[in-house]
Each structure stands twice: as structure tokens, then as C-alpha cells.
Enzyme design. Structure first.
Site, PDB file in Angstrom:
ATOM      1  CG  HIS A 292      15.541   0.292 -19.095  1.00 54.71           C
ATOM      2  ND1 HIS A 292      16.845  -0.024 -18.796  1.00 54.71           N
ATOM      3  CD2 HIS A 292      15.404   1.607 -18.788  1.00 54.71           C
ATOM      4  CE1 HIS A 292      17.464   1.047 -18.332  1.00 54.71           C
ATOM      5  NE2 HIS A 292      16.613   2.045 -18.315  1.00 54.71           N
ATOM      6  CG  HIS A 335      11.937  -2.863 -10.087  1.00 51.27           C
ATOM      7  ND1 HIS A 335      12.648  -4.024 -10.315  1.00 51.27           N
ATOM      8  CD2 HIS A 335      10.666  -3.139 -10.431  1.00 51.27           C
ATOM      9  CE1 HIS A 335      11.845  -4.953 -10.776  1.00 51.27           C
ATOM     10  NE2 HIS A 335      10.620  -4.441 -10.858  1.00 51.27           N
ATOM     11  CD  GLU A 341      15.384  -7.081  -8.389  1.00 50.91           C
ATOM     12  OE1 GLU A 341      16.426  -6.403  -8.544  1.00 50.91           O
ATOM     13  OE2 GLU A 341      14.264  -6.683  -8.755  1.00 50.91           O
ATOM     14  CE1 TYR A 350      24.140  -3.242 -12.282  1.00 50.55           C
ATOM     15  CE2 TYR A 350      23.403  -2.093 -10.300  1.00 50.55           C
ATOM     16  CZ  TYR A 350      23.122  -2.744 -11.493  1.00 50.55           C
ATOM     17  OH  TYR A 350      21.822  -2.896 -11.885  1.00 50.55           O
ATOM     18  CG  HIS A 365      17.556  -4.404  -3.652  1.00 45.42           C
ATOM     19  ND1 HIS A 365      18.292  -4.174  -4.797  1.00 45.42           N
ATOM     20  CD2 HIS A 365      18.151  -3.660  -2.680  1.00 45.42           C
ATOM     21  CE1 HIS A 365      19.255  -3.313  -4.539  1.00 45.42           C
ATOM     22  NE2 HIS A 365      19.197  -2.991  -3.250  1.00 45.42           N
ATOM     23  CG  HIS A 371      15.545  -2.336  -5.760  1.00 47.11           C
ATOM     24  ND1 HIS A 371      14.433  -3.069  -5.419  1.00 47.11           N
ATOM     25  CD2 HIS A 371      15.903  -2.766  -6.986  1.00 47.11           C
ATOM     26  CE1 HIS A 371      14.130  -3.906  -6.386  1.00 47.11           C
ATOM     27  NE2 HIS A 371      15.005  -3.735  -7.365  1.00 47.11           N
TER      28      HIS A 371
END
Length: 439
Positions: A292, A335, A341, A350, A365, A371
Site C-alpha cells: 500500500h 493499524h 482518524e 466502505y 479511531h 483498527h
């Protein structure tokens, strides 16, 4: 409604005058002894006078009456706007909200101001350092009322219903999948066309700007030419004692009354303006090999702090795109983050949580709170055939990411009655796949 006209560009020096009064802008100077048409000159400063030229923000407004003509401001109690981050105990848990409910107009009329609800935030408007996240829930238009924030810039993200926003600079029509920014001190009024809902990111002390592109080069992400600024439009309308100007000042609301519409600017010029942007114009940059790129690659606008590379807040989107990464778990990874966030969903599903995270809702979060994808998403993505695929078609999710540790308000945790107390359960089915005999 006639189609609105706009000017194009981010942070440009703009010049505009209402065509009903040609030549309304003074020539060769800002503040002549007598302005054309007998107008008053008024400067709106968005930065200190002595800021370096690249960050110096100001506009000159030529108006029928100056904005100083009003009765004294008095404190009012409307909506749920606060900046008291200590009204409830901190909560480090993963938080998710079901769609925030819009009251029926037949039950309770709410316009944009009375429908403002502060969800979370941090920092302090008096010291010019902080942010707030607000939810707006409204069902009626503002009538003979306008609003401005003395505290900071409003980045407005409509989720349901379009907004016709009249500003001192002209009119903006903002629909879901578009955003607009009304900068500090700019007066505006919101007309709606039914039940309307959305999100607001307010930043204190700085303004939003386009992120630096670095190795990406000269082009990509949100292109400056796609930002639209209104053209001058004025009304010369008397409202004897009946026009209300509402100011958000040091986290509280104040109202003053005057005899005329504040939208009496016949002409203006400058680089301090409201603007809007269509999220569908975002040029997505993404991994085309493996792994990513960090979600910062999806940043539309940033509000920088004094620390290089650390934002007060970033506005990030997750738009439709192609996923082609090889040997890669393609949904967002698990993460723990030194940033906060807050996520919202404008439409669709989503990718990391197709159930439970709904349009008009949200999630938070907090700093270092873990999360990531729910159990169903993990199992599905771990077994998927890796071939080019469309990701997030028909969807638009976004994130307000901040270097502040955000406190949630009493309205967010309790009064709204929208907190999903079973959110944590979406990770409970995750199971160990560890096998020391296999690699």
C-alpha cells in the site's frame, strides 16, 4: 434556479463585480476617497498583514453598507456547538456512529446554525491552535440569518441534500460528493431543499491548502484548476431590525441584529475567498506493484502545523479506483496511529467494513487505538484471486486525520443516541491462522 457561474483556480488573485454595476471596482487603488457608485471599501484579512507574500490572504469588498453597522452581539444558545473538551471523561475505544438522525420539519425546524452539533475536537480557538468536527442536521433554510466563524475555517462535506450557500462573495451550490470551504470571518447563509445532513471540519489558526506533491511531480491529486470560486452578486435589501448575524466566537454563538442584508457586496477582489471542489475530479495515485501507499496519498486539502510534515488536519478521500497490487492484502491494513482518524461516508459501502459503517454515520479511531478490517473483510480478501479490480465504485468515504488527540463531546457519546455500542464485535470473529509448521 439559474445556473451559477464560477471562477477557476486555488488561491488565485480574483477580480469580480456584479454585471448590474459595471466599473464598481476602483481602478489603480483599493481605498479611494470616493468609491464608484457610492460604495464603501472594506478589507477582509485572512492573515497577519506581515505574512510572507505566499501566505498573505486578504480581499477587498465594495459594499452598500459596511459590516460594522449592527447592534451589539449577545450570547445565544442554539444547536450543540461547544469547545469544552473536558465535559465527559476521555474514551480511547474504537467509536462508530450510526447515521445521525435528521429531525422532521413537522417536529422541529432546524436550519444550518440551529442544527450544528460538535462531535469532537481538541485545542483552543483563543490560542489559534486546534480543530473541531461538527455534524449539521437541518430541514429548513436560513431566513434573514447569516453565520460566520471567528474561530476558523469551515470545510463542509454535504452527505444528504444540496446546499445553496450565499456568501459575501457570491453564491455556491454544493451537492453530495462536492465540498466547500468557507474561511474564517466570511459570512454565509444556507438554503436547503429538504432533510439535509453533513460533516464539518473546522481548523483554528491556519488555512487549508493543497498538499505538496514531492516526487509525484507537478500534477495529480486535486488539481488547482478544479477549485471554483463564486462571482460577485449583491442584494440591496432592507430588513428593518430583522436581520440576524451569528458569530461563532471562542467556541460560543453570539447574535447581532441589523437593518439590511449583509450580502450587499457589489464587487470584490483578492485571494481570500470561499471555494468549492468536486471530489469526482480527484486524480488518484496508487500502488501498481505491491503493498500500500499510505493513505496520505489521497489527501485533498491539508491544514499544516508549525512542524514540517505534521498536519493540524488533513482531508482525505477514498474514491473509486483500480486495485492491481500483487502479493498484497488489498484492503486497509491493521493499524495503530499517532494521529486521530475520524471517518465519514457520503455514499456506498466502505471496503473495509461493508456492514455497520453507513452513509451519514461516522467512526473515530483515536491515537494508538488499533483498527482495521472486520473479520469478514479479512477472510474474504485473504482468499481473493488477485487480479485487476475496481475498488469503491459508487462509494465515497473520507477521513479527517489530525495530529491532535480528539475528545468526544457529551452529544457524541450520549445525547445523539447514535453511538454503536456493539462496534467492537466486528473484530471478535478474527481467529488465529498461526501454524509453526507452515510458512
Amino acid at each position: 434556479m439559474a445556473e451559477l457561474k464560477y471562477m477557476s483556480g486555488f488561491g488565485n488573485e480574483f477580480v469580480s463585480e456584479d454585471p448590474r454595476c459595471p466599473g464598481a471596482l476602483p481602478e489603480g487603488q483599493n481605498n479611494p476617497q470616493v468609491c464608484p457608485y457610492g460604495l464603501y471599501a472594506e478589507q477582509l484579512s485572512g492573515s497577519a498583514f506581515t505574512c510572507p507574500r505566499p501566505t498573505n490572504k486578504r480581499s477587498w469588498l465594495y459594499r452598500i453598507l459596511p459590516s460594522v453597522c449592527h447592534k451589539p452581539f449577545e450570547c445565544i444558545h442554539e444547536g450543540q456547538v461547544i469547545h469544552d473538551w473536558d465535559e465527559v471523561e476521555p474514551d480511547p475505544n474504537q467509536l462508530r456512529w450510526k447515521p445521525f438522525e435528521i429531525p422532521k420539519a413537522s417536529q422541529r425546524k432546524l436550519d444550518f446554525v440551529s442544527g450544528l452539533h460538535t462531535l469532537c475536537g481538541a485545542g483552543e480557538p483563543r490560542s489559534r491552535n486546534g480543530i473541531a468536527v461538527h455534524i449539521f442536521l437541518c430541514n429548513t433554510s436560513m431566513i434573514n440569518r447569516c453565520f460566520y466563524s471567528s474561530d476558523g475555517d469551515f470545510l463542509i462535506v454535504p452527505q444528504q441534500g444540496k446546499l445553496l450557500i450565499t456568501t459575501e462573495f457570491g453564491k455556491l451550490l454544493v451537492e453530495p460528493s462536492e465540498i466547500c470551504v468557507i474561511q474564517q470571518g466570511m459570512r454565509f447563509s444556507v438554503e436547503v431543499f429538504g432533510e439535509t445532513r453533513g460533516y464539518i471540519l473546522e481548523v483554528y489558526g491556519v488555512h487549508f491548502e493543497l498538499p505538496d506533491l514531492g516526487p509525484i511531480g507537478a500534477n495529480g491529486l486535486a488539481n488547482p484548476r478544479d477549485f471554483l470560486v463564486p462571482v460577485a452578486w449583491y442584494e440591496d435589501r432592507q430588513v428593518p431590525g430583522g436581520y440576524t448575524v451569528i458569530s461563532k466566537y471562542q467556541g460560543k454563538l453570539f447574535a447581532a441584529h441589523q437593518d439590511f442584508s449583509p450580502f450587499n457586496v457589489v464587487a470584490w477582489h483578492g485571494n481570500y475567498t470561499p471555494y468549492k471542489y468536486n471530489l469526482d475530479n480527484f486524480m488518484v495515485i496508487n500502488s501498481v506493484a505491491f503493498d500500500h501507499a499510505d493513505p496520505s496519498i489521497f489527501t485533498v486539502l491539508t491544514a499544516k502545523s508549525t512542524r514540517p510534515g505534521v498536519a493540524l488536519a488533513d482531508f482525505v478521500i477514498f474514491p473509486p479506483r483500480w486495485g492491481v497490487a500483487n502479493h498484497t492484502f488489498r484492503p486497509p491494513y491493521y493499524h495503530r496511529n499517532c494521529m486521530s482518524e475520524f471517518m465519514g461516508l457520503i455514499k456506498g459501502h466502505y471496503e473495509a467494513k461493508e456492514e455497520g459503517f453507513q452513509p451519514g454515520g461516522g467512526s473515530l479511531h483515536s491515537m494508538m487505538t488499533p483498527h482495521g478490517p472486520d473479520a469478514e473483510c479479512f477472510e474474504k480478501a485473504s482468499k481473493a484471486k488477485l487480479e485487476p479490480e475496481r475498488v469503491a465504485d459508487g462509494t465515497m468515504a473520507f477521513m479527517f486525520e489530525s495530529s491532535f488527540s480528539l475528545a468526544v463531546t457529551r452529544w457524541g457519546l450520549k445525547t445523539s443516541n447514535c453511538l454503536d455500542k456493539s462496534y467492537y464485535k466486528c473484530w471478535e470473529p478474527l481467529k488465529s491462522h498461526f501454524n509453526p509448521r507452515s510458512k
